[in-house]
Design a protein around this motif. Structure first.
Motif: not given
Lengths: 187, 381
Positions: A98-121
């Motif tokens: 997370p300290d070195v994100p890949p170069e990306r042309p667009v911002a990640p959609p809002a809420g996806e980080r939270l979704d990743a946490e929910r996903l694990l469950g």
């Protein structure tokens, strides 16, 4: 190679520079063989060997029984190996760090980080275990070996987990926005 | 190339060139980037859980060894007993813990094999530990003879290898070693001096020999932690020369300029061919360009000026400033209660150190401070 005698260890503990030199040289052979076997012929083997030798050298005075050097060195190697998995050597995890994100042309959609946490469950036990082992720092090849399956099968599980996350985001993000609008219009 | 996702899976094991190609390809592929972001996020979430529940992995190693019936010394037993509640919780919350423990047990067994192979020539050479295969269980005669042939071949090969390496080493003895760091790399010289090379830095050094002057040549960025031996340690750059006796300092050297920032100790920065220069005190910085005298040392914020080094240098730094840097680097909120905001903290940390570990250490140096986990990060109070 001659085994390392307890007398040699004792002399090294007492500060005999020649004994220390012989002891570390002998250990270096073991460690090089060991790390190359555990992580493969990677650049980090040299650093692992050097840092483990440093641990041994530093901790040698605290070794109570000179005839227990093998166990002592083994623990030092295992501790260092965990640091390797933790990502303290080189940039092997750079893409996913997370300290070195890949170069990306667009911002990640809002809420996806939270979704990743929910996903694990929500994942199957098997898929969850794979992602947990990735989080620990193991490579796909190592995870496959640990779980008694193939690397391709492990990667397939991760792909499915990501598909699930995509579906998750497709439902939850609009739902969240809808609820936010609702709350705004009907305070 | 097949599924582009295969590249993502293999990215961390790919060569730097292949990684660069992937990044260019992905930069124009929005959907692919989105997928990578998801993968990165999921793995980062998993990693943060490990870091939060297991800030020190040594305890898990001790647990694995204990469960495998290995001897622990008294201090290790105490450590394990102390860590037991946390390890129990880890096992409950991260089911893969058991697989990690099993792996560590195999790691330990493999070490013993390597030990035996190194110190006992009669011990059989072993493959890496893998589940036994059915055809391994019943050795057949011709296979044994094949093994014997393979043994002899490997023995001859090893002798040849030793001979080649010896010749190469003898030839190298008279020359210097030139190392270019592809990624961040740490070197430790025989005298204990540590050099942290940043990616792209090139360091040239002579084979160390007792009593020789300690001199290295650097292009690029590096941090030096020089051990005092009574012999000056010199860093030569394309435009300058830094002479030290025992200290920590950062050097950023290009063909046109050398910048030195001193963290602790004392250094002298001089033009390349001059005998004298300026002396820096901790917290000062100076620059030198070819054909000119070094700039007068000026006071700088070490944490700011050493940000390139891959380490956090907190020297008498207000806690709120340290928290801002940690927040920025780890992308996780670090809140500081007003009571502690202006407390000064000291410490040096690798920037790959888990954030909870850094916060715990900083808190331990402050009066009645503790670290809480909050919804989006941490709070020092």
């Amino acid at each position: 190679m001659q085994p390392i005698s307890p007398e040699l260890v004792l002399r090294a503990q007492q500060g005999d520079a020649t004994a220390q030199q012989h002891l570390l040289a002998a250990l270096q052979d073991v460690l090089r063989r060991y790390f190359a076997r555990r992580i493969g012929p990677r650049d980090e083997v040299n650093d692992l060997v050097q840092n483990t030798l440093l641990r041994v050298h530093t901790g040698l005075p605290s070794l109570q029984q000179p005839d227990r050097l093998q166990a002592f060195a083994m623990k030092a190697a295992l501790f260092e190996l965990q640091d390797f998995y933790r990502g303290r050597y080189s940039s092997r995890e750079a893409l996913y760090d997370p300290d070195v994100p890949p170069e990306r042309p667009v911002a990640p959609p809002a809420g996806e980080r939270l979704d990743a946490e929910r996903l694990l469950g929500t994942l199957s036990d098997h898929a969850r275990r794979i992602l947990e082992l990735r989080g620990y720092g193991y490579r796909y090849e190592e995870i496959a070996e640990m779980l008694g399956t193939t690397e391709a099968a492990v990667k397939m599980q991760v792909k499915r987990a990501l598909d699930k996350l995509r579906d998750f985001a497709a439902v939850l993000v609009p739902l969240g926005m809808f609820l936010a609008v609702l709350a705004h219009t009907h305070p | 190339m097949g599924d582009p996702f295969d590249d993502a899976f293999d990215y961390d094991d790919a060569s730097p060139d292949r990684q660069a190609v992937c990044r260019v390809m992905w930069a124009n592929n929005e959907a692919m980037i989105r997928e990578l972001e998801r993968l990165r996020d999921v793995e980062a979430v998993s990693r943060r859980r490990w870091e939060a529940l297991l800030p020190n992995r040594d305890a898990l190693v001790l647990l694995a060894l204990d469960e495998a019936g290995r001897d622990l010394d008294e201090a290790e037993r105490v450590r394990l007993i102390d860590a037991r509640p946390d390890l129990d919780r880890l096992r409950r919350e991260i089911p893969a813990t058991d697989a990690v423990v099993a792996r560590m047990t195999a790691d330990a067994a493999d070490f013993d094999l390597c030990w035996g192979e190194t110190f006992d020539a009669s011990a059989p050479q072993s493959e890496p530990l893998r589940p036994a295969r059915a055809d391994d269980r019943t050795p057949v005669p011709h296979r044994r003879s094949l093994r014997r042939v393979a043994w002899r071949a490997s023995f001859v090969f090893t002798l040849a290898l030793i001979a080649v390496v010896s010749v190469l080493m003898l030839r190298r003895e008279a020359t210097e070693t030139v190392l270019t760091a592809q990624a961040a790399k740490t070197l430790r010289f025989g005298d204990g001096t540590l050099v942290r090379l940043r990616p792209g830095a090139t360091l040239a050094y002579a084979k160390p020999s007792q009593g020789s002057t300690r001199t290295v040549r650097l292009t690029g960025n590096a941090v030096f932690e020089v051990v005092h031996t009574g012999v000056p340690f010199t860093v030569e750059t394309p435009s300058g020369r830094v002479v030290v006796t025992g200290t920590v300092f950062g050097v950023r050297a290009t063909r046109d300029e050398t910048q030195v920032t001193l963290v602790e100790g004392r250094v002298m920065l001089a033009p390349k061919d001059a005998a004298t220069g300026v002396t820096l005190a901790p917290g000062q910085q100076s620059r030198v360009v070819p054909g000119a005298l070094p700039t007068t040392p000026s006071d700088v914020d070490i944490a700011d000026e050493m940000a390139w080094s891959g380490r956090f240098y907190f020297h008498d730094t207000p806690l709120r400033v340290a928290a801002e840097r940690l927040t920025s680097h780890y992308r996780t909120t670090v809140l500081v209660d007003r009571r502690l905001a202006d407390e000064r903290v000291n410490g040096e940390f690798d920037d790959t150190t888990p954030l909870p570990e850094i916060l715990r250490i900083l808190a331990s140096t402050l009066p009645s401070a503790q670290v809480d986990t909050v919804e989006d990060g941490f709070r020092l109070r």
